[in-house]
Each structure stands twice: as C-alpha cells, then as structure tokens.
Design an enzyme around this catalytic site. Structure first.
Site, PDB file in Angstrom:
ATOM      1  N   ASP A  52       0.825  -1.201   0.000  1.00  0.00           N
ATOM      2  CA  ASP A  52       0.000   0.000   0.000  1.00  0.00           C
ATOM      3  C   ASP A  52       0.860   1.253   0.000  1.00  0.00           C
ATOM      4  OD1 ASP A  52      -2.262  -1.567   0.119  1.00  0.00           O
ATOM      5  OD2 ASP A  52      -2.422  -1.442   2.303  1.00  0.00           O
ATOM      6  N   TYR A 110       6.345  -9.825   7.713  1.00  0.00           N
ATOM      7  CA  TYR A 110       6.138  -8.391   7.880  1.00  0.00           C
ATOM      8  C   TYR A 110       6.452  -8.010   9.320  1.00  0.00           C
ATOM      9  CZ  TYR A 110       3.658  -7.563   3.440  1.00  0.00           C
ATOM     10  OH  TYR A 110       3.327  -7.420   2.125  1.00  0.00           O
TER      11      TYR A 110
END
Length: 244
Positions: A52, A110
């Site tokens: 994103d 992540y």
C-alpha cells in the site's frame, strides 16, 4: 532471454505502493524507468507482493525477464546510480526461466513498528505509529500467538478485496520491544489486503481494553471485519523478509 531475481529495499513514504498506477508514482514504475535506461528496453518487472501507499520494504524481491547481457553485479551498481535515494538495489542473480517472484514465494515476514512513548519523535513519524499509552509487549506477544495456524482471515481483510480464498497459514506471530519501539512480527504463506495492519490494530485495541483479552480466536471465527480492531496506519508497516 534471461530471468533475473532482483532484491531491493525502499522507503515507501513518497510512493503509492508497489504496483504501477495511472497518475501516481509507484515503486514498480520507478524501477522500470531505471531498468529501461540501463537495458535500452522496457522489460516487465514482476513483484513478490503488492504494498500500500506509505508501506516500506527492508527486503522486496522481483524478477525481470530480459535479453540484456548485463552482468548482475554491474546491474546492481547501475541501478543504484539511477534510482532515487529512497530505493536501493541490494542483490541480483540469474534464476530459472520459469521462476516467479510472487508464486514461488514460500512465506513472507512483515513487521509493524509502534513508537511507544509519551513523546512523539519527528524523525520516526513516517516510519512507525506513535502510540503514547503503555504497551506490555509480553502480554501482546501471548495474545498474538492465537493468530498462528491455518484459518479463514476474513475478519482481517479490508473491504474491496477480490481474493478467491481468505484462508492463510500464519507460521509465527510475536511482539517484542527495543527501547521505546514495539515491533509486531508475523510470518505467513500469504497475506490479505490490509491483513497485517488490522492484526496490529487489533492487538492495540486489546491493549487499550476496546476488545476483550483472549478474543483473537473468536474474532477469527466470526469471519467479519467488524469483529476485529482498527486498521493501523500504513507508515509503520514493513515487508521484512521473503522466503523461497
């Protein structure tokens, strides 16, 4: 024709994510522009993941099929001479022609960074989420263990996603502290849209009492986005490791 596996890192602050978009600057477009100048052709770059706007990457992998004979080490040097300062080429190697950076990925890790201090830090604003109230990292790490396993993660997927299946296998999930920085770390075979940011936001909402303690299992079973916590800001999220 060769197939090259390129590893890069980037500061996502100035970019609208990885994937090429109309009327927006992205990491993929910027990388393709540099490669075109080096290889004298616009080869397609296949990324390991979508990211994103504002999301960072300590390690991001992509593959490029090209007829350019350039040496891999020279390509890294040439890219670093052309790329802006917020994108760096780290490594390049030749791989099998059928290798695919996304589909051959075994797992991804992540991390989500939370600046946990009463005082804000202007140098970390774009690179962490400032949460001023105390966080107990050991408690949150114990809560995060309920993410581990193979589940339907509908509750941790933003609306608008068009994936065929919401089943993902989380291999590891934990929370640690380094001074004032609290880090949520999660590894899985794949992630849904905004999944890590919602997982991090859910942990924060459990800490603040907005969601009950030990509720992650029930949230997963609900398969309803409204059952989970807030979506944490993009600026604290980093794609950290790719495993093939």
């Amino acid at each position: 024709m060769r197939n090259l596996l390129l590893t890069i890192s980037f500061d996502g602050t100035a970019y609208h994510g990885w994937q090429v978009q109309e009327n927006a600057v992205t990491v993929q477009q910027t990388l393709q522009d540099a490669l075109e100048r080096i290889c004298s052709r616009r080869d397609n770059v296949v990324g390991c993941s979508r990211t994103d706007a504002g999301v960072h990457a300590n390690m991001y992998c992509c593959n490029i099929r090209t007829e350019s004979p350039i040496d891999c080490r020279k390509l890294v040097g040439a890219l670093n001479a052309l790329l802006p300062r917020d994108i760096a080429a780290l490594d390049c190697r030749e791989v099998d022609f059928d290798f695919h950076a996304r589909y051959d990925c075994r797992s991804k890790e992540y991390i989500y960074k939370i600046w946990n201090s009463p005082n804000k830090n202007p140098f970390l604003y774009n690179y962490s989420y400032h949460y001023k109230y105390p966080l107990d990292e050991a408690f949150l790490s114990a809560q995060a263990k309920d993410y581990i396993g193979t589940h339907y993660f509908d509750s941790f997927c933003a609306s608008g996603s068009s994936v065929e299946s919401t089943v993902r296998t989380v291999i590891n999930a934990e929370v640690e502290r380094d001074g004032n920085m609290v880090i949520f770390r999660v590894e899985a075979d794949g992630f849904l849209y905004n999944m890590v940011r919602i997982m991090a936001g859910t942990l924060i909402d459990i800490s603040r009492g907005k969601l009950p303690q030990d509720s992650i299992g029930a949230i997963i079973e609900a398969r309803n986005r409204f059952a989970a916590g807030c979506t944490a800001p993009a600026r604290g999220l980093y794609l950290n490791k790719i495993h093939y």
